[in-house]
Design a protein around this motif. Structure first.
Motif, PDB file in Angstrom:
ATOM      1  N   MET A   1       0.844  -1.201   0.000  1.00 25.37           N
ATOM      2  CA  MET A   1       0.000   0.000   0.000  1.00 25.37           C
ATOM      3  C   MET A   1       0.872   1.241   0.000  1.00 25.37           C
ATOM      4  SD  MET A   1      -2.954   1.185   2.708  1.00 25.37           S
ATOM      5  CE  MET A   1      -1.773   1.651   3.956  1.00 25.37           C
ATOM      6  N   THR A   2       0.648   2.135  -0.946  1.00 28.54           N
ATOM      7  CA  THR A   2       1.486   3.327  -1.066  1.00 28.54           C
ATOM      8  C   THR A   2       0.830   4.575  -0.492  1.00 28.54           C
ATOM      9  OG1 THR A   2       0.598   3.799  -3.278  1.00 28.54           O
ATOM     10  CG2 THR A   2       2.553   2.386  -3.142  1.00 28.54           C
ATOM     11  N   LEU A   3      -0.494   4.690  -0.621  1.00 27.81           N
ATOM     12  CA  LEU A   3      -1.227   5.869  -0.139  1.00 27.81           C
ATOM     13  C   LEU A   3      -0.647   7.167  -0.683  1.00 27.81           C
ATOM     14  CD1 LEU A   3      -1.935   4.926   3.611  1.00 27.81           C
ATOM     15  CD2 LEU A   3      -3.343   4.494   1.608  1.00 27.81           C
ATOM     16  N   GLU A   4      -0.191   7.124  -1.943  1.00 28.69           N
ATOM     17  CA  GLU A   4       0.440   8.308  -2.517  1.00 28.69           C
ATOM     18  C   GLU A   4      -0.554   9.416  -2.858  1.00 28.69           C
ATOM     19  OE1 GLU A   4       2.895   7.096  -5.761  1.00 28.69           O
ATOM     20  OE2 GLU A   4       4.485   6.326  -4.467  1.00 28.69           O
ATOM     21  N   HIS A   5      -1.847   9.132  -2.683  1.00 28.80           N
ATOM     22  CA  HIS A   5      -2.842  10.185  -2.886  1.00 28.80           C
ATOM     23  C   HIS A   5      -2.932  11.109  -1.677  1.00 28.80           C
ATOM     24  CE1 HIS A   5      -4.803   6.797  -0.887  1.00 28.80           C
ATOM     25  NE2 HIS A   5      -5.663   7.657  -0.376  1.00 28.80           N
ATOM     26  N   LEU A   6      -2.281  10.742  -0.578  1.00 30.54           N
ATOM     27  CA  LEU A   6      -2.314  11.571   0.626  1.00 30.54           C
ATOM     28  C   LEU A   6      -1.174  12.577   0.589  1.00 30.54           C
ATOM     29  CD1 LEU A   6      -2.999   8.728   3.211  1.00 30.54           C
ATOM     30  CD2 LEU A   6      -4.662  10.293   2.178  1.00 30.54           C
ATOM     31  N   PRO A   7      -1.450  13.852   0.877  1.00 30.05           N
ATOM     32  CA  PRO A   7      -0.417  14.894   0.745  1.00 30.05           C
ATOM     33  C   PRO A   7       0.845  14.603   1.542  1.00 30.05           C
ATOM     34  CG  PRO A   7      -2.571  15.900   1.039  1.00 30.05           C
ATOM     35  CD  PRO A   7      -2.761  14.422   1.243  1.00 30.05           C
ATOM     36  N   TRP A   8       0.709  13.961   2.716  1.00 29.27           N
ATOM     37  CA  TRP A   8       1.886  13.712   3.539  1.00 29.27           C
ATOM     38  C   TRP A   8       2.699  12.509   3.052  1.00 29.27           C
ATOM     39  CZ3 TRP A   8      -3.135  14.119   4.864  1.00 29.27           C
ATOM     40  CH2 TRP A   8      -3.842  12.959   5.176  1.00 29.27           C
ATOM     41  N   HIS A   9       2.235  11.858   1.992  1.00 31.50           N
ATOM     42  CA  HIS A   9       3.012  10.785   1.376  1.00 31.50           C
ATOM     43  C   HIS A   9       3.476  11.146  -0.035  1.00 31.50           C
ATOM     44  CE1 HIS A   9       1.127   7.383   4.051  1.00 31.50           C
ATOM     45  NE2 HIS A   9       1.987   8.152   4.699  1.00 31.50           N
ATOM     46  N   ASP A 128      -7.521   1.956   8.618  1.00 33.00           N
ATOM     47  CA  ASP A 128      -8.291   3.095   9.124  1.00 33.00           C
ATOM     48  C   ASP A 128      -9.484   3.365   8.218  1.00 33.00           C
ATOM     49  OD1 ASP A 128      -6.476   3.449  11.154  1.00 33.00           O
ATOM     50  OD2 ASP A 128      -5.456   5.156  10.223  1.00 33.00           O
ATOM     51  N   LEU A 129     -10.624   3.618   8.825  1.00 29.53           N
ATOM     52  CA  LEU A 129     -11.807   3.980   8.041  1.00 29.53           C
ATOM     53  C   LEU A 129     -11.557   5.307   7.339  1.00 29.53           C
ATOM     54  CD1 LEU A 129     -14.731   3.076   7.420  1.00 29.53           C
ATOM     55  CD2 LEU A 129     -15.468   4.528   9.330  1.00 29.53           C
ATOM     56  N   ALA A 130     -11.802   5.329   6.023  1.00 28.80           N
ATOM     57  CA  ALA A 130     -11.574   6.540   5.238  1.00 28.80           C
ATOM     58  C   ALA A 130     -12.887   7.230   4.883  1.00 28.80           C
ATOM     59  CB  ALA A 130     -10.804   6.203   3.954  1.00 28.80           C
ATOM     60  N   LEU A 131     -13.838   6.463   4.376  1.00 32.15           N
ATOM     61  CA  LEU A 131     -15.087   7.030   3.878  1.00 32.15           C
ATOM     62  C   LEU A 131     -16.282   6.238   4.386  1.00 32.15           C
ATOM     63  CD1 LEU A 131     -14.093   7.545   0.125  1.00 32.15           C
ATOM     64  CD2 LEU A 131     -14.545   9.389   1.766  1.00 32.15           C
ATOM     65  N   LEU A 132     -17.341   6.957   4.706  1.00 32.74           N
ATOM     66  CA  LEU A 132     -18.660   6.371   4.914  1.00 32.74           C
ATOM     67  C   LEU A 132     -19.547   6.930   3.810  1.00 32.74           C
ATOM     68  CD1 LEU A 132     -19.265   6.493   8.779  1.00 32.74           C
ATOM     69  CD2 LEU A 132     -19.330   4.459   7.329  1.00 32.74           C
ATOM     70  N   VAL A 133     -19.759   6.114   2.780  1.00 31.36           N
ATOM     71  CA  VAL A 133     -20.562   6.530   1.633  1.00 31.36           C
ATOM     72  C   VAL A 133     -21.946   5.912   1.781  1.00 31.36           C
ATOM     73  CG1 VAL A 133     -20.765   6.483  -0.875  1.00 31.36           C
ATOM     74  CG2 VAL A 133     -18.511   6.675   0.192  1.00 31.36           C
ATOM     75  N   TYR A 134     -22.971   6.731   1.766  1.00 26.88           N
ATOM     76  CA  TYR A 134     -24.312   6.224   2.046  1.00 26.88           C
ATOM     77  C   TYR A 134     -25.043   5.815   0.776  1.00 26.88           C
ATOM     78  CZ  TYR A 134     -24.280   6.595   7.011  1.00 26.88           C
ATOM     79  OH  TYR A 134     -23.996   6.347   8.327  1.00 26.88           O
ATOM     80  N   THR A 135     -25.596   4.616   0.847  1.00 28.79           N
ATOM     81  CA  THR A 135     -26.344   4.062  -0.278  1.00 28.79           C
ATOM     82  C   THR A 135     -27.576   3.381   0.274  1.00 28.79           C
ATOM     83  OG1 THR A 135     -26.242   2.540  -2.172  1.00 28.79           O
ATOM     84  CG2 THR A 135     -25.015   1.903  -0.215  1.00 28.79           C
ATOM     85  N   SER A 136     -28.683   3.505  -0.445  1.00 29.42           N
ATOM     86  CA  SER A 136     -29.935   2.929   0.023  1.00 29.42           C
ATOM     87  C   SER A 136     -29.978   1.440  -0.265  1.00 29.42           C
ATOM     88  CB  SER A 136     -31.130   3.620  -0.642  1.00 29.42           C
ATOM     89  OG  SER A 136     -31.179   4.975  -0.270  1.00 29.42           O
ATOM     90  N   GLY A 137     -30.961   0.778   0.289  1.00 23.99           N
ATOM     91  CA  GLY A 137     -31.131  -0.649   0.056  1.00 23.99           C
ATOM     92  C   GLY A 137     -32.579  -1.039   0.172  1.00 23.99           C
ATOM     93  N   SER A 138     -32.814  -2.325   0.333  1.00 20.88           N
ATOM     94  CA  SER A 138     -34.182  -2.830   0.313  1.00 20.88           C
ATOM     95  C   SER A 138     -35.018  -2.312   1.478  1.00 20.88           C
ATOM     96  CB  SER A 138     -34.169  -4.362   0.323  1.00 20.88           C
ATOM     97  OG  SER A 138     -33.484  -4.835   1.464  1.00 20.88           O
ATOM     98  N   LEU A 147     -15.567   2.160   3.871  1.00 17.73           N
ATOM     99  CA  LEU A 147     -14.403   1.995   3.002  1.00 17.73           C
ATOM    100  C   LEU A 147     -13.170   2.455   3.761  1.00 17.73           C
ATOM    101  CD1 LEU A 147     -15.914   3.468  -0.295  1.00 17.73           C
ATOM    102  CD2 LEU A 147     -15.777   1.062   0.380  1.00 17.73           C
ATOM    103  N   ASP A 148     -12.197   1.562   3.920  1.00 19.89           N
ATOM    104  CA  ASP A 148     -10.973   1.952   4.608  1.00 19.89           C
ATOM    105  C   ASP A 148      -9.927   2.415   3.593  1.00 19.89           C
ATOM    106  OD1 ASP A 148      -9.716  -0.396   3.601  1.00 19.89           O
ATOM    107  OD2 ASP A 148     -10.323  -1.543   5.371  1.00 19.89           O
ATOM    108  N   HIS A 149      -8.784   2.862   4.097  1.00 20.55           N
ATOM    109  CA  HIS A 149      -7.759   3.385   3.195  1.00 20.55           C
ATOM    110  C   HIS A 149      -7.192   2.300   2.287  1.00 20.55           C
ATOM    111  CE1 HIS A 149      -7.420   7.611   4.339  1.00 20.55           C
ATOM    112  NE2 HIS A 149      -7.651   7.236   5.575  1.00 20.55           N
ATOM    113  N   GLY A 150      -7.201   1.067   2.757  1.00 18.61           N
ATOM    114  CA  GLY A 150      -6.777  -0.026   1.896  1.00 18.61           C
ATOM    115  C   GLY A 150      -7.711  -0.209   0.708  1.00 18.61           C
ATOM    116  N   ASN A 151      -9.033  -0.097   0.963  1.00 18.87           N
ATOM    117  CA  ASN A 151     -10.004  -0.157  -0.132  1.00 18.87           C
ATOM    118  C   ASN A 151      -9.751   0.950  -1.148  1.00 18.87           C
ATOM    119  OD1 ASN A 151     -12.603  -0.840   2.297  1.00 18.87           O
ATOM    120  ND2 ASN A 151     -11.452  -2.334   1.091  1.00 18.87           N
ATOM    121  N   VAL A 152      -9.590   2.176  -0.645  1.00 17.40           N
ATOM    122  CA  VAL A 152      -9.399   3.329  -1.521  1.00 17.40           C
ATOM    123  C   VAL A 152      -8.097   3.183  -2.311  1.00 17.40           C
ATOM    124  CG1 VAL A 152      -9.036   5.832  -1.562  1.00 17.40           C
ATOM    125  CG2 VAL A 152     -10.784   4.847  -0.063  1.00 17.40           C
ATOM    126  N   ASP A 153      -7.036   2.767  -1.637  1.00 10.61           N
ATOM    127  CA  ASP A 153      -5.749   2.612  -2.309  1.00 10.61           C
ATOM    128  C   ASP A 153      -5.821   1.560  -3.410  1.00 10.61           C
ATOM    129  OD1 ASP A 153      -2.918   3.524  -2.206  1.00 10.61           O
ATOM    130  OD2 ASP A 153      -2.547   1.398  -1.899  1.00 10.61           O
TER     131      ASP A 153
END
Length: 474
Positions: A1-9, A128-138, A147-153
């Motif tokens: 995992m590189t996480l190069e989208h984060l400014p501190w990396h 680490d949890l990165a995003l809570l994206v809300y989607t409807s369901g049944s 979605l954690d940072h590993g998912n996003v990466d």
């Protein structure tokens, strides 16, 4: 995992490169990082800590990106909230997510732009949890996709490889940033490569083409409705789109004729992809350079496995239809505080999409149906149950059913059918007004039909196929 989208990396070589701009602001990678640190200091003073959640309820603008990244700087998560939500809709997401801070149009003016240097070093972890994206369901109540940072990466790496994004690219972002598509494909993917991003607050066909001429982007991602509006412009509109090397279409099915019309008129290839929030955005995409198959959504992205499953849980061979299932590091960790829904979607180790598809001999996926009743209006996912709940809250309504009606511009629009309680009469105008008070504009039915009784199937459930057929016949 590189996480190069984060400014501190980010590499120091990116410092003076153009990073992001909107109608008001233009930042280099260095100044964007400074804005993030300044906002993070402000958030910390407001009580945001590692593990907190920050709700960001803003229209497309640079400060929205800064706010999300500032939450990540502190080890917190962000939940992007649709800024057009009604108070009822926004309150559900903010409360359900457990957000300790809300950044909206009133509070964004308080964000400082110059850091004081008081923050400790960032310690962003893959889990680490990165995003809570809300989607409807049944159930009709939106659920928080974790979605954690590993998912996003993983999503950024797979998408970046598939579409070949490099440091010289420039993405024009037009989709709303409360969608994971805009966050991952249009923002974080180019940011991980040192490319640049231009943010548009809203879409208007002529203004969008003028932005392409002025800003000279190399790619953008949009939904079928946007492309329909573009090809519908007068033949007298002849923009210079020579800077665009490709565009992406996703979020809703689109006919092959639309792709051909876009490529013929504007001269750049249009590639179709497929995915869902639970997979951190995309799982397949037709290649930019390579064989594109009209009518398909392409092969699996690098790092993902896409298969077709029969109802008994076995995988079926190429050419046979079944439910589309996905595996990969991009797949969500689950739904927030919804263990049963998580088990239903992920319980056997596969992400169950609820879509029916076929894989051909080359691994290209064709979506042929939807298991769920979801309506896709202009790329926006709309779940009927949420609207039906609002209709049922009227004391005059006995039964309610919401279906999608074909529309030449939006693909589908929302249509409702209701029956009245005995001794009551349904006031159509009043019921529509009630919906407007509880629902975002796109969820409000464009038509509401009052029937003596709604049709039922043999087991007594409302027969939605019969209602769709009724609309098709009309």
């Amino acid at each position: 995992m590189t996480l190069e989208h984060l400014p501190w990396h980010r590499p120091a070589a990116y410092d003076d490169r153009p990073c992001v701009r909107d109608e008001r602001t233009e930042l280099t990678y260095r100044t964007f990082a400074e804005r993030v640190d300044a906002a993070a200091e402000h958030f910390a003073a407001q009580g945001v800590r590692r593990g907190s959640v920050v709700a960001v309820m803003l229209p497309n603008r640079v400060e929205l990106l800064v706010a999300i990244m500032a939450a990540w700087r502190l080890g917190a998560a962000a939940t992007p909230v649709n800024p057009t939500f009604t108070a009822t809709e926004a309150e559900h997401q903010i409360r359900d997510s457990g957000a300790v801070l809300v950044i909206d149009g009133d509070s964004v003016a308080d964000l400082p732009t110059t850091p004081t240097g008081t923050l400790p070093p960032a310690e962003t972890r893959s889990g680490d949890l990165a995003l809570l994206v809300y989607t409807s369901g049944s159930t009709g109540r939106p659920k928080g996709v974790m979605l954690d940072h590993g998912n996003v990466d993983a999503m950024i790496a797979g998408m970046g490889e598939a579409i070949g994004v490099g440091a010289d690219d420039h993405c024009l972002l037009v989709l709303p940033l409360f969608h994971v598509n805009a966050i991952c494909v249009s923002w974080l993917t180019p940011m991980s490569a040192g490319a640049q991003l231009s943010v548009l607050q809203r879409f208007h066909p002529v203004a969008f083409l003028q932005a392409i001429e002025r800003l000279r982007p190399s790619y953008f991602s949009a939904v079928p409705t946007i492309y329909s509006h573009l090809v519908a412009l007068s033949a007298e509109v002849i923009p210079d789109t020579s800077s665009v090397r490709f565009a992406i279409c996703g979020a809703a099915p689109a006919p092959p004729e639309l792709f051909a019309a876009v490529e013929e008129r504007f001269g750049f290839p249009l590639v179709e992809g497929y995915g869902l929030s639970e997979g951190t955005c995309a799982s397949t995409c037709n290649p930019v350079d390579g064989l594109r198959k009209p009518g398909t959504v392409g092969p699996a992205l690098p790092g993902q496995l896409v298969a077709i499953m029969s109802p008994d849980g076995t995988l079926v061979p190429h050419g046979e239809r079944g439910e589309v299932v996905v595996k990969g590091a991009n797949v969500m960790r689950g739904y927030l505080n919804r263990p049963e829904a998580t088990a239903e979607t992920l319980g056997d180790g596969w992400l169950h999409t609820g879509d029916v598809g076929i894989l051909d001999e080359d691994g290209y996926l064709r979506i042929v149906d939807r298991i769920k009743d979801m309506i896709i209006r202009g790329g926006e996912n709309i779940y009927p149950k949420e609207i039906e709940n609002v209709l049922h809250s009227s004391p005059d309504v006995l039964e309610a059913a919401v279906v999608g009606s074909p529309d030449p511009v939006y693909g589908e629009v929302v249509v409702a059918f209701v029956s009245a309680r005995p001794g009551h009469a349904v006031d159509v105008d009043a019921l529509i007004a009630h919906c407007r008070g509880e629902l975002t504009k796109i969820k409000v039915p464009v038509a509401l039909h009052v029937l003596d009784a709604l049709p039922k199937n043999p087991v007594g459930k409302i027969d939605k196929p019969a209602l769709r057929a009724r609309l098709a016949g009309a």
